[in-house]
Enzyme design. Structure first.
Site, PDB file in Angstrom:
ATOM      1  N   ARG A 144      -8.452  90.132  67.668  1.00  0.00           N
ATOM      2  CA  ARG A 144      -7.626  89.809  67.257  1.00  0.00           C
ATOM      3  C   ARG A 144      -6.416  91.327  67.839  1.00  0.00           C
ATOM      4  O   ARG A 144      -5.197  91.589  67.461  1.00  0.00           O
ATOM      5  CB  ARG A 144      -7.594  89.518  65.606  1.00  0.00           C
TER       6      ARG A 144
ATOM      7  N   GLU B 174     -18.214  95.141  78.563  1.00  0.00           N
ATOM      8  CA  GLU B 174     -16.810  95.970  79.138  1.00  0.00           C
ATOM      9  C   GLU B 174     -15.818  95.559  78.616  1.00  0.00           C
ATOM     10  O   GLU B 174     -15.625  94.903  78.422  1.00  0.00           O
ATOM     11  CB  GLU B 174     -17.493  95.077  80.419  1.00  0.00           C
TER      12      GLU B 174
ATOM     13  N   ARG C  89     -15.962  89.635  68.616  1.00  0.00           N
ATOM     14  CA  ARG C  89     -16.303  89.228  67.084  1.00  0.00           C
ATOM     15  C   ARG C  89     -14.491  88.792  67.198  1.00  0.00           C
ATOM     16  O   ARG C  89     -13.608  90.185  67.692  1.00  0.00           O
ATOM     17  CB  ARG C  89     -16.410  90.388  65.733  1.00  0.00           C
ATOM     18  N   SER C  90     -14.158  87.603  66.245  1.00  0.00           N
ATOM     19  CA  SER C  90     -12.718  87.907  66.483  1.00  0.00           C
ATOM     20  C   SER C  90     -11.487  88.553  66.058  1.00  0.00           C
ATOM     21  O   SER C  90     -10.581  88.954  65.942  1.00  0.00           O
ATOM     22  CB  SER C  90     -12.845  86.080  65.200  1.00  0.00           C
TER      23      SER C  90
ATOM     24  N   GLN D 259     -20.559  89.443  68.631  1.00  0.00           N
ATOM     25  CA  GLN D 259     -21.551  88.418  68.261  1.00  0.00           C
ATOM     26  C   GLN D 259     -21.965  88.021  69.546  1.00  0.00           C
ATOM     27  O   GLN D 259     -22.041  87.794  70.634  1.00  0.00           O
ATOM     28  CB  GLN D 259     -21.348  87.739  67.563  1.00  0.00           C
TER      29      GLN D 259
END
Lengths: 340, 206
Positions: free
Chosen positions: B118, B138, B113-114, B157
């Site tokens: 980040r 992994e 997921r973003s 996701q």
């Protein structure tokens, strides 16, 4: 004692304990500090007893820091333990390199309470151990229900009371009678939760085992279990029911429901366990399913090796139990007002 | 291939039918979005460790013993809600919390997921049609700081694609290496059937 205190202090600083074990360890450290600060005031036989019990507890508590224990099996055993033992218990689990299972009390708190006024432990320390090789094979861990039976017997004095109620006829046979009664009781105890699974397990590890001083023949053990599960009158079962009733203990009865897992496992999917009775009964259903799958007649198992069948079915059982644990924890958190 | 989205995606995941996408446990239906489904960090980990052997050996050499790949990893387990610290430049194998069963005509991608990308945690895995098991993840921390991950958090996701034809995952020997796994497994790259052939090819050039 100083060395043990250092070891316990180091253990208390590992991040790997449950809250109940942390609490127990804190109490233990305080009590051992008390002993070491007044070491000369205790008779040597007392310090010896304390040191031995703390040493044993330290050894097993170290096992609890390994973070490789089968939480799923331990969870199922905790549920069964609650049916028989009402006081709080702190459970530590160790994986052994040999093929030995046990479930016993290693409570140094009891020893310390005996000799040091004012020292009190809120919970009892219980040690579960199982073969490391079987840590991901819950079907083989049905043996721990049998060991839990021995634990309950020792705690509640089932067999010792039975020996008063119906003593052995001769002194020579007393050791055999006591051992055999213990084994039959623990078999029946395991059958209360795992049904026929304990029979199948016995058959798989000790198929032709004959009568010995410590154990009845396997065929005799499985016959008693079979009669109990089928409701066939059996004097051994009736005797235990009488003993338990006279001791004011719960009766031996089915405490499981065997779920229909074929649709889920045929599709190699986890089974959604509905309640605690199904959780125990999954072991009964799992053993029966495994025996069918081993015949390799039906899909999806016809082209799968027996080794893989064993692995996959045990994994499905382990994951089904863990999913039940996760769902309960999640719903508890939500019910306590945490929003997702 | 067609991306499964919206109500079709939701219906498939909530259905009990054999032809559906099976995801267990689904702790919150809000995990199902319009295009993707969030999946959670599992509780079993294999942490890469440094050994006396300076490298992981994959090539086959007849008669020579070699250190097993799994011995370069240490097993550790957690409970839901526990913490797991991922150090910079560390490889950690884990799985999704959810057990996934895909029908033979559905393929899936797993992406971080973003929010986690980040932080420097990238995940990029594909799941074959017909897959059964907890999806292998992994983990690798590309950042400079250690990250404390929470077991059960939505870390990845998945997007699902419907194919025109069925693929038989069970009958493809190469793809059964990780079949039905519910915990991370160390790489079995050293069991690839091509490796002995390549070794023979190398020797035949001498």
């Amino acid at each position: 004692m100083h060395l043990l205190l250092d070891e316990l202090t180091a253990l208390s600083r590992t991040p790997y304990f449950s809250k109940s074990l942390e609490q127990y360890l804190d109490n233990l450290i305080q009590a051992v500090q008390h002993v070491t600060s007044r070491f000369d005031s205790f008779p040597s036989n007392v310090t010896d007893q304390i040191a031995q019990s703390v040493w044993l507890a330290t050894k097993y508590l170290q096992g609890g820091t390994s973070k490789t224990v089968p939480y799923e099996t331990v969870y199922a055993l905790r549920l069964a333990l609650k049916d028989w033992v009402v006081h709080p218990c702190a459970i530590t689990t160790a994986l052994r390199d040999d093929l030995d299972y046990h479930f016993w009390s290693i409570d140094p708190g009891k020893v310390l309470e005996k000799f040091i006024p004012g020292v009190a432990f809120d919970s009892e320390l219980i040690q579960i151990a199982l073969p490391k090789l079987y840590r991901h094979f819950p079907l083989y861990n049905v043996a721990l229900y049998h060991e839990l039976g021995h634990f309950v017997d020792n705690k509640c004095g089932v067999i010792s009371f039975s020996l008063i109620l119906r003593p052995p006829k001769t002194v020579q046979e007393s050791a055999i009678v006591e051992s055999h009664r213990k084994e039959h009781f623990s078999d029946l105890f395991a059958a209360c939760y795992t049904g026929n699974a304990i029979s199948l397990f016995l058959d798989s590890i000790a198929h032709d085992a004959p009568f010995s001083v410590t154990h009845p023949a396997t065929v005799a053990r499985t016959k008693v279990i079979e009669d109990f599960l089928s409701g066939t009158p059996n004097p051994i079962v009736d005797f235990y029911q009488d003993v338990l009733s006279k001791r004011g203990l719960p009766e031996l009865t089915r405490r499981y429901v065997s779920p229909s897992i074929n649709a889920s496992f045929d599709a190699i999917r986890t089974y959604p366990i509905a309640n605690d009775e199904e959780l125990h009964g999954l072991l009964d259903s799992g053993w029966n399913y495994l025996c069918q799958a081993y015949e390799q007649k039906n899909e999806p198992w016809s082209a799968v090796s027996k080794q893989e069948i064993m692995r996959i079915i045990n994994d499905l059982i382990e994951k089904s139990i863990r999913n039940r644990m996760i769902k309960l924890k999640w719903s508890d958190a939500i019910n306590n007002g945490t929003t997702a | 291939m067609q991306l499964i989205t919206g109500q079709l995606l939701k219906d498939s995941i909530l259905s009990d039918e054999d032809s559906s996408i099976f995801l267990d446990p689904l702790l919150n239906e809000e995990q199902i979005g319009s295009v993707t489904v969030d999946v959670r960090l599992g509780y079993d980990f294999l942490v890469s460790v440094v050994t006396r052997k300076p490298y992981i050996e994959l090539a086959t050499q007849s008669g020579a013993s070699r250190r097993g790949v799994s011995s370069y990893f240490q097993e550790t387990r957690r409970e839901v809600g526990d913490r797991f610290v991922l150090y910079p430049d560390q490889v950690v194998l884990t799985t999704t919390l959810e057990y996934l069963s895909l029908p033979p005509n559905v393929y899936a991608d797993v992406l971080s997921r973003s929010s986690y990308t980040r932080l420097g945690v990238h995940v990029n895995t594909m799941v074959q049609p017909g897959f059964k098991g907890c999806v292998p993840i992994e983990l690798y921390n590309h950042g400079n700081n250690a990250i404390e991950l929470v077991v059960g958090s939505r870390i990845c996701q998945m997007r699902f694609f419907k194919m025109a034809e069925d693929a038989n995952y069970m009958n493809d020997a190469n793809m059964r290496k990780y079949y039905g796994d519910v915990r991370p497994a160390a790489s079995r790259a050293d069991q690839d059937k091509d490796l002995p052939v390549l070794e023979s090819a190398r020797q035949s050039l001498d």
